[in-house]
Motif scaffolding. Structure first.
Motif, PDB file in Angstrom:
ATOM      1  N   PHE A  18       0.812  -1.219   0.000  1.00 41.58           N
ATOM      2  CA  PHE A  18       0.000   0.000   0.000  1.00 41.58           C
ATOM      3  C   PHE A  18       0.845   1.268   0.000  1.00 41.58           C
ATOM      4  N   TRP A  19       1.811   1.367   0.902  1.00 41.29           N
ATOM      5  CA  TRP A  19       2.585   2.598   1.032  1.00 41.29           C
ATOM      6  C   TRP A  19       3.465   2.842  -0.188  1.00 41.29           C
ATOM      7  N   GLY A  20       4.024   1.799  -0.744  1.00 41.24           N
ATOM      8  CA  GLY A  20       4.822   1.968  -1.965  1.00 41.24           C
ATOM      9  C   GLY A  20       3.965   2.478  -3.114  1.00 41.24           C
ATOM     10  N   GLY A  21       2.765   1.907  -3.260  1.00 44.57           N
ATOM     11  CA  GLY A  21       1.857   2.372  -4.305  1.00 44.57           C
ATOM     12  C   GLY A  21       1.406   3.798  -4.080  1.00 44.57           C
ATOM     13  N   LEU A  22       1.165   4.158  -2.808  1.00 42.94           N
ATOM     14  CA  LEU A  22       0.749   5.518  -2.504  1.00 42.94           C
ATOM     15  C   LEU A  22       1.850   6.527  -2.849  1.00 42.94           C
ATOM     16  N   PHE A  23       3.085   6.214  -2.484  1.00 45.62           N
ATOM     17  CA  PHE A  23       4.192   7.121  -2.811  1.00 45.62           C
ATOM     18  C   PHE A  23       4.402   7.219  -4.322  1.00 45.62           C
ATOM     19  N   ALA A  24       4.202   6.122  -5.039  1.00 40.18           N
ATOM     20  CA  ALA A  24       4.347   6.156  -6.494  1.00 40.18           C
ATOM     21  C   ALA A  24       3.249   7.011  -7.128  1.00 40.18           C
ATOM     22  N   VAL A  25       2.019   6.896  -6.634  1.00 36.87           N
ATOM     23  CA  VAL A  25       0.922   7.708  -7.158  1.00 36.87           C
ATOM     24  C   VAL A  25       1.168   9.185  -6.852  1.00 36.87           C
ATOM     25  N   LEU A  26       1.622   9.487  -5.642  1.00 41.78           N
ATOM     26  CA  LEU A  26       1.915  10.881  -5.297  1.00 41.78           C
ATOM     27  C   LEU A  26       3.053  11.448  -6.150  1.00 41.78           C
ATOM     28  N   ALA A  27       4.089  10.640  -6.375  1.00 40.10           N
ATOM     29  CA  ALA A  27       5.208  11.092  -7.206  1.00 40.10           C
ATOM     30  C   ALA A  27       4.748  11.345  -8.633  1.00 40.10           C
ATOM     31  N   GLY A  28       3.954  10.435  -9.179  1.00 39.42           N
ATOM     32  CA  GLY A  28       3.451  10.627 -10.534  1.00 39.42           C
ATOM     33  C   GLY A  28       2.567  11.851 -10.651  1.00 39.42           C
ATOM     34  N   ALA A  29       1.723  12.069  -9.643  1.00 40.30           N
ATOM     35  CA  ALA A  29       0.863  13.255  -9.670  1.00 40.30           C
ATOM     36  C   ALA A  29       1.698  14.534  -9.580  1.00 40.30           C
ATOM     37  N   TRP A  30       2.727  14.514  -8.742  1.00 40.65           N
ATOM     38  CA  TRP A  30       3.571  15.707  -8.584  1.00 40.65           C
ATOM     39  C   TRP A  30       4.323  16.010  -9.880  1.00 40.65           C
ATOM     40  N   VAL A  89      16.170  13.930 -15.023  1.00 45.32           N
ATOM     41  CA  VAL A  89      16.800  14.566 -16.173  1.00 45.32           C
ATOM     42  C   VAL A  89      15.762  15.151 -17.133  1.00 45.32           C
ATOM     43  N   LEU A  90      14.655  14.446 -17.326  1.00 47.73           N
ATOM     44  CA  LEU A  90      13.706  14.816 -18.373  1.00 47.73           C
ATOM     45  C   LEU A  90      12.571  15.729 -17.923  1.00 47.73           C
ATOM     46  N   SER A  91      12.372  15.893 -16.633  1.00 50.62           N
ATOM     47  CA  SER A  91      11.164  16.571 -16.188  1.00 50.62           C
ATOM     48  C   SER A  91      11.442  17.529 -15.027  1.00 50.62           C
ATOM     49  N   ASN A  92      11.897  18.711 -15.310  1.00 53.73           N
ATOM     50  CA  ASN A  92      12.054  19.757 -14.291  1.00 53.73           C
ATOM     51  C   ASN A  92      12.737  19.242 -13.030  1.00 53.73           C
ATOM     52  N   LEU A  93      13.846  18.587 -13.184  1.00 57.47           N
ATOM     53  CA  LEU A  93      14.562  17.973 -12.058  1.00 57.47           C
ATOM     54  C   LEU A  93      13.664  17.024 -11.272  1.00 57.47           C
ATOM     55  N   GLY A  94      12.851  16.279 -11.999  1.00 56.41           N
ATOM     56  CA  GLY A  94      11.983  15.299 -11.353  1.00 56.41           C
ATOM     57  C   GLY A  94      10.957  15.941 -10.453  1.00 56.41           C
ATOM     58  N   GLY A  95      10.350  17.016 -10.904  1.00 55.17           N
ATOM     59  CA  GLY A  95       9.398  17.713 -10.059  1.00 55.17           C
ATOM     60  C   GLY A  95      10.102  18.428  -8.931  1.00 55.17           C
ATOM     61  N   PHE A  96      11.199  19.074  -9.272  1.00 53.84           N
ATOM     62  CA  PHE A  96      12.043  19.772  -8.292  1.00 53.84           C
ATOM     63  C   PHE A  96      12.478  18.837  -7.173  1.00 53.84           C
ATOM     64  N   LEU A  97      12.916  17.663  -7.536  1.00 50.96           N
ATOM     65  CA  LEU A  97      13.434  16.602  -6.669  1.00 50.96           C
ATOM     66  C   LEU A  97      12.364  15.912  -5.819  1.00 50.96           C
ATOM     67  N   VAL A  98      11.231  16.547  -5.598  1.00 50.77           N
ATOM     68  CA  VAL A  98      10.190  15.940  -4.756  1.00 50.77           C
ATOM     69  C   VAL A  98       9.628  14.700  -5.438  1.00 50.77           C
ATOM     70  N   THR A 100      10.981  12.838  -7.804  1.00 45.98           N
ATOM     71  CA  THR A 100      11.993  11.786  -7.916  1.00 45.98           C
ATOM     72  C   THR A 100      12.192  11.071  -6.588  1.00 45.98           C
ATOM     73  N   LEU A 101      12.294  11.815  -5.506  1.00 45.20           N
ATOM     74  CA  LEU A 101      12.489  11.176  -4.198  1.00 45.20           C
ATOM     75  C   LEU A 101      11.287  10.331  -3.795  1.00 45.20           C
ATOM     76  N   LEU A 102      10.074  10.843  -4.021  1.00 43.06           N
ATOM     77  CA  LEU A 102       8.874  10.050  -3.715  1.00 43.06           C
ATOM     78  C   LEU A 102       8.810   8.794  -4.591  1.00 43.06           C
TER      79      LEU A 102
END
Length: 160
Positions: A18-30, A89-98, A100-102
């Motif tokens: 659950f938590w891994g999927g939630l962080f992936a969804v949040l990262a994709g949305a960001w 590299v391809l997307s605004n520093l990965g959403g300004f690093l947020v 990418t880290l998520l």
């Protein structure tokens, strides 16, 4: 009624990454939302916003896939981590690093999650200290044969 609903939610949440999927969804949305800023900024950005939106959508789909198809969690976790790294590299520093880290955190949690085979086998009902030792606590009685492996639905055959 509410207690039963909470119990079903807890069972559903614990039976998948659950938590891994939630962080992936949040990262994709960001990562997806940043290029969809006001129209004035998007017109100046041009075609460069398309990879950001596509990577964000793919990360959201991978997070949902980990939720609704737990046996595919390893592939979803690896792909999420790779896409989050590429977004750097391809997307605004990965959403300004947020983003990418998520995404890296979510991908790692999805990849590392294992189904709880002991709970399904019914051994979770044992209280702590009920490992076969008698009241005296002798070492001879505490040493017992390991329990047989329990079958589970993991297609890769990994045992927890």
């Amino acid at each position: 009624m509410l207690l039963n609903l909470l119990r079903r939610w807890r069972h559903w949440r614990r039976s998948r990454p659950f938590w891994g999927g939630l962080f992936a969804v949040l990262a994709g949305a960001w990562i997806c939302v940043l290029p969809l800023a006001p129209l004035k900024i998007m017109l100046q950005q041009g075609v460069a916003g398309i990879p950001s939106v596509l990577m964000g959508i793919v990360m959201i789909v991978l997070g949902l896939a980990a939720w609704f198809s737990p046996p595919q969690r390893s592939l979803a976790g690896v792909l999420t981590t790779l896409i989050a790294t590429a977004a750097l590299v391809l997307s605004n520093l990965g959403g300004f690093l947020v983003g990418t880290l998520l995404g890296i955190l979510g991908g790692g949690l999805m990849f590392a999650w294992q189904p709880d085979a002991a709970r399904r086998a019914g051994r979770a009902g044992k209280p702590d200290g009920a490992d076969g030792a008698d009241e005296a606590g002798t070492a001879e009685s505490a040493v017992a044969a390991p329990p047989p492996p329990t079958p589970h639905h993991d297609p890769q055959g990994a045992q927890p």
